[in-house]
Scaffold this active site. Structure first.
Site, mmCIF file in Angstrom:
data_model
loop_
_atom_site.group_PDB
_atom_site.id
_atom_site.type_symbol
_atom_site.label_atom_id
_atom_site.label_comp_id
_atom_site.label_asym_id
_atom_site.label_seq_id
_atom_site.Cartn_x
_atom_site.Cartn_y
_atom_site.Cartn_z
ATOM 1 N N LYS A 209 0.667 -1.139 0.212
ATOM 2 C CA LYS A 209 0.005 0.062 0.003
ATOM 3 C C LYS A 209 1.048 1.264 -0.128
ATOM 4 O O LYS A 209 0.579 2.089 -0.657
ATOM 5 C CB LYS A 209 -1.049 -0.127 1.233
ATOM 6 C CG LYS A 209 -1.734 1.278 1.291
ATOM 7 C CD LYS A 209 -2.775 0.997 2.481
ATOM 8 C CE LYS A 209 -3.504 2.408 2.816
ATOM 9 N NZ LYS A 209 -4.478 2.090 3.837
ATOM 10 N N GLU A 215 10.526 -4.333 4.719
ATOM 11 C CA GLU A 215 10.647 -5.900 4.345
ATOM 12 C C GLU A 215 10.359 -6.093 2.919
ATOM 13 O O GLU A 215 10.961 -6.818 2.094
ATOM 14 C CB GLU A 215 9.494 -6.857 5.049
ATOM 15 C CG GLU A 215 9.908 -7.165 6.280
ATOM 16 C CD GLU A 215 9.245 -6.030 7.239
ATOM 17 O OE1 GLU A 215 9.047 -4.808 6.956
ATOM 18 O OE2 GLU A 215 9.150 -6.059 8.554
ATOM 19 N N GLY A 270 -4.668 -2.125 4.913
ATOM 20 C CA GLY A 270 -3.991 -3.056 4.511
ATOM 21 C C GLY A 270 -4.675 -4.725 4.662
ATOM 22 O O GLY A 270 -4.891 -5.603 4.044
ATOM 23 N N ARG A 271 -5.168 -4.733 6.093
ATOM 24 C CA ARG A 271 -5.680 -5.996 6.412
ATOM 25 C C ARG A 271 -7.112 -6.197 5.840
ATOM 26 O O ARG A 271 -7.962 -7.087 6.187
ATOM 27 C CB ARG A 271 -5.815 -6.243 7.807
ATOM 28 C CG ARG A 271 -6.368 -5.037 8.649
ATOM 29 C CD ARG A 271 -6.094 -5.039 10.199
ATOM 30 N NE ARG A 271 -6.728 -3.708 10.956
ATOM 31 C CZ ARG A 271 -6.081 -2.692 11.040
ATOM 32 N NH1 ARG A 271 -4.730 -2.495 10.443
ATOM 33 N NH2 ARG A 271 -6.485 -1.783 11.858
ATOM 34 N N GLU A 356 -4.921 -6.639 14.747
ATOM 35 C CA GLU A 356 -4.274 -5.596 14.372
ATOM 36 C C GLU A 356 -5.549 -4.376 14.396
ATOM 37 O O GLU A 356 -5.266 -3.120 14.678
ATOM 38 C CB GLU A 356 -3.678 -5.482 12.935
ATOM 39 C CG GLU A 356 -2.649 -4.374 12.890
ATOM 40 C CD GLU A 356 -1.819 -4.433 11.356
ATOM 41 O OE1 GLU A 356 -2.510 -4.298 10.408
ATOM 42 O OE2 GLU A 356 -0.669 -4.680 11.302
ATOM 43 N N HIS A 387 -5.161 -33.443 17.250
ATOM 44 C CA HIS A 387 -3.966 -34.380 17.745
ATOM 45 C C HIS A 387 -2.890 -33.443 18.267
ATOM 46 O O HIS A 387 -1.807 -33.858 18.472
ATOM 47 C CB HIS A 387 -3.655 -35.250 16.582
ATOM 48 C CG HIS A 387 -4.748 -36.025 16.219
ATOM 49 N ND1 HIS A 387 -4.909 -37.323 16.829
ATOM 50 C CD2 HIS A 387 -5.735 -35.879 15.049
ATOM 51 C CE1 HIS A 387 -6.041 -37.761 16.192
ATOM 52 N NE2 HIS A 387 -6.525 -37.298 15.174
ATOM 53 N N LYS A 507 9.395 -0.552 14.443
ATOM 54 C CA LYS A 507 9.985 -0.184 13.223
ATOM 55 C C LYS A 507 10.845 0.995 13.395
ATOM 56 O O LYS A 507 11.913 0.894 12.829
ATOM 57 C CB LYS A 507 8.607 0.359 12.269
ATOM 58 C CG LYS A 507 7.784 -0.653 11.561
ATOM 59 C CD LYS A 507 6.861 0.061 10.513
ATOM 60 C CE LYS A 507 5.685 -0.864 10.017
ATOM 61 N NZ LYS A 507 4.706 -0.232 9.571
HETATM 62 O O1 F6P Z 1 3.194 -2.718 9.905
HETATM 63 C C1 F6P Z 1 1.973 -3.111 9.634
HETATM 64 C C2 F6P Z 1 1.252 -2.725 8.282
HETATM 65 O O2 F6P Z 1 1.346 -1.453 8.382
HETATM 66 C C3 F6P Z 1 0.086 -3.532 8.082
HETATM 67 O O3 F6P Z 1 -1.030 -2.864 8.564
HETATM 68 C C4 F6P Z 1 -0.021 -3.561 6.574
HETATM 69 O O4 F6P Z 1 -0.764 -4.628 6.038
HETATM 70 C C5 F6P Z 1 1.352 -3.974 6.318
HETATM 71 O O5 F6P Z 1 1.946 -3.291 7.184
HETATM 72 C C6 F6P Z 1 2.010 -4.018 4.923
HETATM 73 O O6 F6P Z 1 1.863 -2.575 4.513
HETATM 74 P P1 F6P Z 1 2.066 -2.043 3.018
HETATM 75 O O7 F6P Z 1 1.245 -2.897 2.357
HETATM 76 O O8 F6P Z 1 2.274 -0.572 3.131
HETATM 77 O O9 F6P Z 1 3.669 -2.673 2.781
#
Ligand code: F6P
Length: 543
Positions: A209, A215, A270-271, A356, A387, A507
C-alpha cells in the site's frame, strides 16, 4: 452533539454484569435439557451460511441484553457511517470503505465529493486484462518466454490475504502456473521461494500500500537484482514486475512502469485489502470471473450486515458473542478451527484482521479503556489440531470459545473422507459442550483413580458455521463475516479498529539499530544495557 455514555456505565452493560453473575455457572447440559428445541432455535440461516450458536453459554436474556448493548452503543449509526464513507478511521482521518471494493457497478459511494465505485471497477478491469494475459500465455517475459511463475512480494495485509486466498481457492487455480509468496525480511524466504524458478518465466507482483515497507522494498530490490543477474538488461524489469500500491511516485522511482501499476486507495486498510488490487495474484490464479464471484460473496455479506435486523445478523451476533466472553468471562483467546484443509491459512489471516484491528488500549478520543479489548485469535485446520492442542481446550483450565467452520460438500470427494471429517467436527463441538461426567466415566468400569483424568467438564462454548462448498463466493462471505464481526466489537468498545499505531515503535527502533549493527562505533550505542549488550554480542559474532 450527543454525549456518549462510557461503555461500562451503559444500562445494558451493567445489566450484563448482573446477569453474568446469575448465569456464569449454568451448564450447557442444563440449557439443552431445559429447552429441547435450543439446537434448532438458536441458529440462523442467511446468504447460504448456517450459523449454530446454540452451544454458547447464553440464555435468551443474555442475547436480549447484548442486543440492547449494541443499540445503546450506537452500532446502527456506526454501520451507516462506514457504508456512507464517513471518516470513521479517526486517528488517520480516513474513510473505511473495503465495502466499496465489492460494490456492484452503478452503486454510488462518495468520498471527498467523488464517487469511488467507477474507479474500483476500472482497476478490476485492468486486473482482469493482466490476469487474462498471464493465464493465456500472451504476457511474455523479456526473452519472449511465457510467464509461468507468479511471485507476490508483500507483508501483512499485502501478503496474508493473497496467500490465504490462493490456498483457499487453489482448487480453482490454473495448475500450470506456480505461485509463491515472499514476505519475510529473512533472506531464507526469498532464497527458498526462488531457488527453482527460471527468471525468464517469472513475474513479480510488488504489493505494498505504502511502497515504503522495509521488508517488501528490501525483497523487491533483491528480486530485481535476481532477475537482472539472468536477464542482464534493465528493460527486462518492465516485463517482469508489476506493482500494487497507492504510491505512484515510489512505484515509478523503483523503476516499474506505472502502466503496470494497479491502484488502490487510502480508504482501504491493509488488512481489509485482499479484494482490492492486492488480490491480483488471486485473480491470476483463479481468473477474473471467479474473482468477481468472490467479490459478490463479500457483497452479499455486506448487504446482510447492513440490512438484517441485529437479532438475525450473523456478524453482529458473532461480534456480540466475542464480547460476551471477552468482557464478562474474562476469556483471552478465541480459536478458529476450519474443517477444510484449503483454509489452512485462514487463522493466520484472521490474526491480522482481528488483532491489528482491535488490539487497542484507548477509545477513539484517547481515553484509556477500563475493559478488555480484542482477544487473541489462533487456530489450525481440523482434524490436525485435534491431535495437538485440543487437549487443552477440552480439559485445560482456560475457557476458549471456538469457531468450527465446515462445508457440506467436499471439493475433493475421496471415499468417505468427508463424512469422517465432518463427523469429527460435530463430535468436537458436542464433546466440548457436554463433556463426560464422572458418573459416565465410572459407568465404563474405569478404576476410580483414573476417573478424574477421563472426566470432561464440558460447558466449553463454540459456534458452528456451515456452508455448502468452498467456492470463491463462500470465501468472500466468510471473510466479510469476520470483518464485520470485528467492526461490531470495535464499535462497542469505542476504539479505532482501522489504525495500527502499535506497529510503529518497533519499526522506528529497528531503523535506528540497523546502522548500529553495521558499524564498529562502540560509543554510539545509547539503548538500555540489555539492548546494547545484545548488539555488541551480535557484532562480535558477525565481524
Ligand atoms: O506494519 C503493519 C502494516 O502497516 C500492516 O497494517 C500492513 O498490512 C502491512 O504493514 C504492509 O503494509 P504495506 O502494504 O504498506 O507494505
Amino acid at each position: 452533539m450527543t454525549t456518549i455514555i462510557p461503555l461500562t456505565q451503559r444500562v445494558a452493560w451493567q445489566a450484563l454484569e448482573a446477569h453474568y453473575v446469575k448465569v456464569q455457572e449454568l451448564h450447557l447440559r442444563q440449557l439443552f435439557a431445559d429447552d429441547p428445541t435450543r439446537g434448532e432455535r438458536m441458529t440462523i440461516e442467511a446468504i447460504g451460511i448456517y450459523f449454530d450458536y446454540s452451544k454458547h453459554r447464553i440464555t435468551d436474556e443474555t442475547l436480549t441484553l447484548l442486543l440492547q448493548l449494541a443499540a445503546e452503543s450506537g452500532l446502527r449509526s456506526r454501520i451507516d457511517a462506514m457504508f456512507r464513507g464517513d471518516k470513521i478511521n479517526v486517528t488517520e482521518k480516513r474513510a473505511v470503505l473495503h465495502i466499496a471494493l465489492r460494490a456492484p457497478k452503478g452503486q454510488t459511494i462518495v468520498v471527498d465529493g467523488e464517487d469511488v465505485v467507477p474507479g474500483v471497477h476500472a482497476v478490476l478491469d485492468k486486473m482482469a486484462d493482466c490476469s487474462t494475459q498471464v493465464r493465456s500465455g500472451e504476457w511474455k517475459g523479456y526473452t519472449g518466454k511465457r510467464i509461468r511463475n507468479i511471485v507476490n512480494i508483500g507483508i501483512g495485509g499485502s501478503d496474508l490475504g493473497p496467500v490465504m486466498a490462493y490456498e483457499a481457492l487453489r482448487h480453482y487455480s490454473q495448475r500450470d502456473l506456480t505461485f509463491r509468496f515472499i514476505s519475510n525480511i529473512d533472506g531464507t524466504d526469498f532464497i527458498e521461494a526462488t531457488r527453482d524458478l527460471d527468471a525468464e518465466e517469472t513475474l513479480f507482483i510488488i504489493a505494498s500500500k505504502t511502497f515504503t515497507t522495509l521488508e517488501t522494498m528490501t525483497n523487491a530490490h533483491t528480486a530485481r537484482d535476481w532477475l537482472l543477474k539472468t536477464l542482464k538488461h534493465p528493460d527486462a524489469v518492465a516485463r517482469h514486475f508489476v506493482a500494487v500500491s497507492t504510491n505512484v511516485e515510489a512505484v515509478a522511482q523503483f523503476g516499474i512502469d506505472t502502466a503496470n501499476m494497479f491502484e488502490f486507495w487510502d480508504w482501504v486498510g491493509g488488512r481489509y485489502s485482499m479484494d482490492s488490487a492486492i488480490g491480483l495474484s488471486t485473480m491470476i490464479a483463479i481468473g477474473s470471473e471467479a474473482f468477481r464471484a468472490m467479490l459478490d460473496g463479500f457483497h452479499q455479506m455486506d448487504e446482510h450486515f447492513r440490512t438484517a435486523p441485529f437479532h438475525r445478523n450473523l456478524p453482529v451476533l458473532m461480534g456480540l458473542l466475542v464480547l460476551w466472553y471477552n468482557n464478562f468471562f474474562d476469556v483471552q483467546t478465541m480459536a478458529v478451527l476450519p474443517y477444510e484443509h484449503y483454509l489452512k491459512r485462514l487463522s493466520a489471516y484472521l490474526q491480522q484482521l482481528t488483532m491489528e484491528s482491535n488490539g487497542k488500549h484507548v477509545t477513539q478520543d484517547g481515553t484509556e479503556v477500563v475493559y478488555q479489548t480484542g482477544p487473541i485469535y489462533w487456530g489450525e485446520p481440523g482434524t490436525n489440531g485435534q491431535h495437538s492442542f485440543y487437549q487443552l481446550i477440552h480439559q485445560g483450565t482456560k475457557l476458549i470459545p471456538c469457531d468450527f467452520i465446515g462445508f457440506t460438500q467436499p471439493l475433493n470427494p475421496l471415499g468417505h473422507h468427508h463424512d469422517l471429517l465432518l463427523a469429527n467436527m460435530f463430535a468436537q463441538a458436542e464433546a466440548l459442550a457436554f463433556g463426560k461426567t464422572p458418573q459416565e466415566v465410572q459407568a465404563e468400569s474405569i478404576p476410580a483413580w483414573l476417573v478424574p483424568h477421563q472426566t470432561f467438564e464440558g460447558n466449553r462454548p463454540s459456534s458452528t458455521i456451515l456452508l455448502e462448498r468452498l467456492t470463491p463466493a463462500a470465501l468472500g462471505k466468510l471473510v466479510a463475516l469476520y470483518e464485520h464481526s470485528v467492526f461490531t466489537q470495535g464499535a462497542i468498545w469505542d476504539i479505532d479498529s482501522f489504525d495500527q499505531w502499535g506497529v510503529e515503535l518497533g519499526k522506528a527502533l529497528a531503523a535506528r539499530i540497523i546502522p548500529e549493527l553495521e558499524t564498529e562505533d562502540k560509543n554510539r550505542l545509547k539503548h538500555d544495557s540489555s539492548t546494547n549488550t545484545l548488539i555488541r554480542h551480535y557484532r562480535k559474532a558477525r565481524f
